[in-house]
Design an enzyme around this catalytic site. Structure first.
Site, PDB file in Angstrom:
ATOM      1  N   LYS A 349      10.701  95.129  79.982  1.00 51.68           N
ATOM      2  CA  LYS A 349       9.542  95.513  80.826  1.00 51.68           C
ATOM      3  C   LYS A 349       9.559  96.403  80.850  1.00 51.68           C
ATOM      4  CE  LYS A 349       8.805  94.359  86.396  1.00 51.68           C
ATOM      5  NZ  LYS A 349       9.021  93.998  87.260  1.00 51.68           N
ATOM      6  N   ASP A 354       7.523 100.819  89.602  1.00 52.15           N
ATOM      7  CA  ASP A 354       6.662  99.385  90.339  1.00 52.15           C
ATOM      8  C   ASP A 354       6.112  99.875  92.458  1.00 52.15           C
ATOM      9  OD1 ASP A 354       5.693  96.986  91.424  1.00 52.15           O
ATOM     10  OD2 ASP A 354       7.333  96.111  91.439  1.00 52.15           O
ATOM     11  N   LYS A 361       5.172  97.945  98.632  1.00 55.43           N
ATOM     12  CA  LYS A 361       6.538  97.556  99.157  1.00 55.43           C
ATOM     13  C   LYS A 361       6.801  98.364 100.324  1.00 55.43           C
ATOM     14  CE  LYS A 361       8.469  97.182  93.925  1.00 55.43           C
ATOM     15  NZ  LYS A 361       9.411  95.230  94.513  1.00 55.43           N
ATOM     16  N   ASP A 374      12.191  99.436  87.231  1.00 59.62           N
ATOM     17  CA  ASP A 374      12.190  97.995  86.719  1.00 59.62           C
ATOM     18  C   ASP A 374      11.987  98.635  85.529  1.00 59.62           C
ATOM     19  OD1 ASP A 374      10.946  96.320  88.381  1.00 59.62           O
ATOM     20  OD2 ASP A 374       9.104  96.715  88.722  1.00 59.62           O
ATOM     21  N   GLU A 436       4.468  91.559  89.719  1.00 60.74           N
ATOM     22  CA  GLU A 436       3.421  92.129  88.408  1.00 60.74           C
ATOM     23  C   GLU A 436       4.381  92.051  86.884  1.00 60.74           C
ATOM     24  OE1 GLU A 436       6.893  95.007  88.513  1.00 60.74           O
ATOM     25  OE2 GLU A 436       5.567  94.608  89.911  1.00 60.74           O
ATOM     26  N   ARG A 438       5.627  89.775  85.782  1.00 63.33           N
ATOM     27  CA  ARG A 438       5.564  88.615  84.618  1.00 63.33           C
ATOM     28  C   ARG A 438       4.068  88.553  83.920  1.00 63.33           C
ATOM     29  NH1 ARG A 438       7.008  85.064  90.041  1.00 63.33           N
ATOM     30  NH2 ARG A 438       8.657  86.905  89.876  1.00 63.33           N
TER      31      ARG A 438
END
Length: 580
Positions: A349, A354, A361, A374, A436, A438
């Site tokens: 990933k 993010d 968030k 991330d 996001e 996935r």
């Protein structure tokens, strides 16, 4: 009826790249078809002033805050295995790894352990006396360094191993403690010896020496690239005493250095802030690895336009909101000679930041301030590529794949309720833009399967649920393959990294069904790490053995506020297990 409208379009829509603009415009025309059949045709009237502002914005965003990492050369430590008497070794510090049992003393307060007894005798009993005064008992984490006359070394250090140590992690910890002591003492040369090494097999000695070397390299490393002042470590050489000598051990020490330097590389990728490590910068780092080991590695960096041609709608949906265009990274390792018997893929990933998107968030514990981490999965994958480029294992082909982008907020970004179509044709209803990872991995996994690989391991900082389940130090492993689970868990036993196999409970898939698409991208809070893995499973060919590793916890050391480089050592060990 066609209504022509001249619109003032935000400058970032004009183009951050040609491909980004073309994909954006297609999104616009898709969104403006109403159920009443009214078609709205936009005529864009770009102004020179807007272009000038856009160029200025692009230049600023390329180096937001004018921050650039300093080019700091990592210390190069020369490791050697020697059979030298501890009393005769000459250097700055002799470090002795001791267990609690080794610290046992007789009725005269003298050491019973032969190594400690010898050192204490040369020091006139001062070591036993000082260890009692310091209340040093050999517990894990304890250390004491003394400057005492009588030895060839200027200092002697006792490093606690706790109970009889047997795991790689314990000896890696010994190396880290040695490095910390060497920093404090500003030691240039160090020797490491175990108080008790009798009865160890040759294989155990190789593993222990390797773990000590790895721990020392990782312990001496400090990421000071963004600090205006920093002290350069003085340590130049480490001799490992009492564990044998010879070419096999020398090769093992070289291997430890190669892997450790890759872990340092991975740490620094994750530590890099998002205003420095953009998707383009991450792709540049990947290309640099390939060019450094061009005899075995090649690089193919796909643009947004190329990803569009491959119908990567899930990945591009996440990337759509950012001014920084996505970069899809594909490195390929092929051995310099000989037949290829196994084809593997490592998928990471690669969200360089993010924000959470429209499901931004917020609130305590959201950790938005550390969302540079991330891309920890991609750091593990690229770190492994760097190590394997140096080691050059035979008989195995490895694909390193990262769908890199940012998850941001803008008028072009995906919204809750949007439906994305992945490159295998499956549709995903986005019920949470903060799930996001996935979505990017979906297209990356389809791409990996198309490379003709037999086994895939993906790594991602995917869910907070996995941290809740396993804490900050253990990664969750999800796979339907017992064989693959066995391979990776055995590799982790050698690396010393902690993994725990989690269930892939198929009945939980019911909660992931959508009324309007093939699936939603998040389920309820219960079993969140499991349902995330079940989504990824939908994008893997059934003929391919696949494993998902959720490393959201161990990728980051919250206490020190730095990255750990987690996963790299285990991936390298796993690839070597699959090489001939």
């Amino acid at each position: 009826m066609v209504v022509a409208i001249v619109a003032s379009v935000p400058s970032f829509l004009l183009a951050s790249s040609v491909s980004h603009a073309s994909s954006t415009s297609s999104l616009f025309f898709t969104r403006l078809r109403s159920s009443a059949g009214l078609r709205l045709s936009f005529a864009v009237a770009p102004l020179c002033s807007r272009r000038a502002k856009f160029m200025a914005h692009s230049l600023a965003s390329a180096n937001l805050g004018f921050t650039q990492p300093a080019n700091i050369e990592h210390p190069k430590i020369a490791f050697a295995a020697k059979e030298v008497d501890v009393g005769e070794w000459k250097g700055d510090m002799l470090a002795v790894g001791v267990t609690e049992k080794d610290m046992t003393k007789d009725e005269n307060s003298k050491f019973e352990n032969s190594i400690l007894k010898k050192i204490d005798g040369l020091l006139g009993g001062l070591l036993a006396e000082a260890s009692s005064e310091e209340d040093f008992t050999g517990k894990t984490g304890q250390s004491t360094v003394l400057r005492l006359p009588g030895l060839g070394s200027k200092r002697v250090g006792l490093i606690g191993l706790g109970k009889p140590a047997s795991s790689p992690a314990a000896f890696c910890g010994l190396g880290e403690s040695v490095a910390a002591a060497a920093k404090t003492a500003q030691a240039n040369s160090v020797a490491v010896v175990l108080a008790s090494s009798e009865g160890l097999s040759n294989e155990s000695k190789l593993g222990i020496a390797s773990a000590i070397a790895s721990g020392t390299v990782l312990g001496i490393h400090e990421d000071n690239r963004y600090k205006t002042e920093s002290k350069k470590p003085q340590l130049k050489s480490v001799d490992i005493l009492g564990l044998g000598t010879g070419p096999e051990l020398e090769k093992k020490l070289k291997y430890a250095q190669d892997v450790s330097s890759a872990v340092v590389f991975g740490r620094e990728l994750v530590n890099s802030p998002a205003n420095v490590l953009t998707p383009a910068a991450l792709a540049a780092e990947a290309s640099k690895i390939a060019s450094s080991y061009s005899d075995v590695l090649s690089a193919n960096i796909l643009t947004a336009e190329q990803c569009k041609e491959l119908k990567m709608g899930s990945y591009l949906g996440v990337a759509a909101a950012s001014d920084n265009p996505p970069h899809f990274i594909h490195l390929c390792y092929k051995p310099p000679s000989g037949p290829i018997k196994s084809k593997l893929a490592l998928v990471g990933k690669g969200l360089t930041f993010d924000s959470g998107g429209y499901n931004i968030k917020t609130g305590p514990g959201c950790s938005i301030d550390v969302m540079k981490i991330d891309m920890g999965g991609s750091a593990a994958v690229l770190g492994a590529a760097k190590a394997l480029g140096q080691i050059k294992p035979p008989g195995v082909e490895v694909h390193f794949i990262v769908a890199s982008c940012e998850n941001m907020i803008s008028g072009t970004g995906m919204r809750p309720g949007d439906i994305l179509t992945a490159s295998n044709g499956k549709t995903i209803e986005v019920n949470n833009t903060d799930a996001e990872g996935r979505l990017t991995l979906a297209d990356a996994l389809v791409y990996a399967c198309n490379q003709g690989v037999e086994k895939i391991v993906d790594l991602a900082t995917l869910t907070g649920a996995c941290i809740v389940a396993l804490g900050p130090s253990i990664a969750g492993v999800f796979t339907p393959s017992d064989e693959l689970a066995k391979e990776v868990l055995e590799a982790s036993e050698i690396s010393g990294e902690k993994f725990w196999r989690m269930p892939l409970e198929e009945s939980y898939w019911e909660s992931m069904k959508s009324g309007v698409a093939d699936m939603v991208n998040t389920g309820g809070r219960p079993g969140g790490a499991i349902t995330a893995a079940l989504i990824l499973k939908q994008f893997v060919d059934e003929k391919v053995q696949w494993m998902h590793i959720d490393l959201a916890g161990p990728v980051w050391n919250e206490k020190k506020r730095v990255a750990t480089g987690f996963g790299i050592s285990t991936l390298v060990e796993w690839v070597l297990k699959n090489s001939s």
